[in-house]
Structures are given as C-alpha cells and as structure tokens.
Design a protein around this motif. Sequence first.
Motif, short mmCIF file in Angstrom:
data_model
loop_
_atom_site.label_atom_id
_atom_site.label_comp_id
_atom_site.label_asym_id
_atom_site.label_seq_id
_atom_site.Cartn_x
_atom_site.Cartn_y
_atom_site.Cartn_z
N CYS A 175 0.85 -1.21 0.00
CA CYS A 175 0.00 0.00 0.00
C CYS A 175 0.89 1.26 0.00
O CYS A 175 0.62 2.22 -0.73
CB CYS A 175 -0.93 0.01 1.20
SG CYS A 175 -2.26 -1.19 1.14
N GLN A 176 1.94 1.24 0.80
CA GLN A 176 2.86 2.39 0.84
C GLN A 176 3.52 2.58 -0.53
O GLN A 176 3.58 3.70 -1.06
CB GLN A 176 3.95 2.17 1.88
CG GLN A 176 3.49 2.32 3.29
CD GLN A 176 4.63 2.05 4.27
OE1 GLN A 176 5.46 1.17 4.06
NE2 GLN A 176 4.65 2.81 5.37
N ASP A 177 4.01 1.51 -1.08
CA ASP A 177 4.70 1.54 -2.37
C ASP A 177 3.77 2.05 -3.47
O ASP A 177 4.13 2.92 -4.26
CB ASP A 177 5.22 0.15 -2.69
CG ASP A 177 6.27 0.12 -3.78
OD1 ASP A 177 6.61 1.19 -4.32
OD2 ASP A 177 6.75 -0.98 -4.10
N SER A 178 2.56 1.52 -3.52
CA SER A 178 1.61 1.89 -4.56
C SER A 178 1.15 3.34 -4.44
O SER A 178 0.93 4.01 -5.45
CB SER A 178 0.39 0.97 -4.51
OG SER A 178 0.78 -0.34 -4.79
N SER A 179 1.00 3.83 -3.23
CA SER A 179 0.55 5.21 -3.06
C SER A 179 1.60 6.20 -3.58
O SER A 179 1.26 7.25 -4.11
CB SER A 179 0.21 5.51 -1.62
OG SER A 179 1.34 5.44 -0.79
N THR A 180 2.89 5.85 -3.49
CA THR A 180 3.91 6.73 -4.05
C THR A 180 4.00 6.62 -5.57
O THR A 180 4.31 7.58 -6.25
CB THR A 180 5.31 6.44 -3.44
OG1 THR A 180 5.67 5.11 -3.72
CG2 THR A 180 5.31 6.71 -1.96
N ARG A 181 3.71 5.44 -6.10
CA ARG A 181 3.76 5.25 -7.56
C ARG A 181 2.58 5.91 -8.26
O ARG A 181 2.65 6.25 -9.42
CB ARG A 181 3.77 3.76 -7.90
CG ARG A 181 5.02 3.06 -7.50
CD ARG A 181 4.87 1.57 -7.66
NE ARG A 181 5.98 0.87 -7.07
CZ ARG A 181 6.93 0.28 -7.78
NH1 ARG A 181 6.90 0.30 -9.09
NH2 ARG A 181 7.91 -0.35 -7.18
N ALA A 182 1.47 6.07 -7.56
CA ALA A 182 0.26 6.61 -8.18
C ALA A 182 0.25 8.13 -8.25
O ALA A 182 -0.71 8.72 -8.72
CB ALA A 182 -0.97 6.12 -7.40
N LEU A 183 1.28 8.79 -7.78
CA LEU A 183 1.32 10.26 -7.79
C LEU A 183 1.28 10.81 -9.17
O LEU A 183 1.75 10.41 -10.11
CB LEU A 183 2.58 10.75 -7.07
CG LEU A 183 2.60 10.52 -5.58
CD1 LEU A 183 3.94 10.95 -5.00
CD2 LEU A 183 1.49 11.26 -4.89
#
Length: 115
Positions: free
Chosen positions: A107-115
């Motif tokens: 979830c942490q990783d994906s939230s930064t990639r979705a920026l």
Amino acid sequence: MLKRWIYSAKMRGVKIPNGGWMILDSGGLGGMVRVARTVVVESVRIPRKLFRVFVEVEGMYRNMVEELTIHAVRNTITSFTRLKAQRYHELRKLYPKLPSHYAYTACQDSSTRAL
C-alpha cells in the motif's frame, strides 16, 4: 561459493561505464532524480528450492503492488492511508499466507507510484 547481489531500495539501476551502477529514484521528490549509492552484499549459495520460494514471494508482492497501483490511479488515490483503508483487508484475504507487512508495504509503495 559466495554470490554477489546488488541491493537498493526502489531500485531502478543504470549500468555506468566504470563498472558501477547508478540508481535513479524519483519517488517523492516531485520529478527530480536522486542518485543513490549501491551496496554489494555477499551471500552464501542457497538451495534452488529456497530460491524458488523467494521468487514466488516476490511475484506475489509484485502482483499486490500492480493491483493497488491500478486501483489508486483509477480512483485518483494518492494517500497511503486512504488506499490502505480501501484495499488492505482485501489483500489480506487474497494472500493469507503472506505476513501482514507485505500488504502494508505494498500500500505504501503503490501510493507513491500513483502520484
């Protein structure tokens, strides 16, 4: 026999002429590129069966991040907290054998990639 592994968080490496690696990471820097130093970690040779387990776990984590990133982009979610609130429990049900920190970190990783 020892094997050499290159390790870096969020690794996007580029081989440079002097034989080293340049790691590019634009996460969280607003499009700016940060150069990170790599570390060569030596490890003992592991059995093929154990290596396959690592490959399988890596594949599961990659699937988690991919699913979450697609969901975050489609729903314009950039907040880790919001993404975790919406999808964490679903991931835990989908991947019950993985430790909970895999879902949390995905979830942490994906939230930064979705920026």
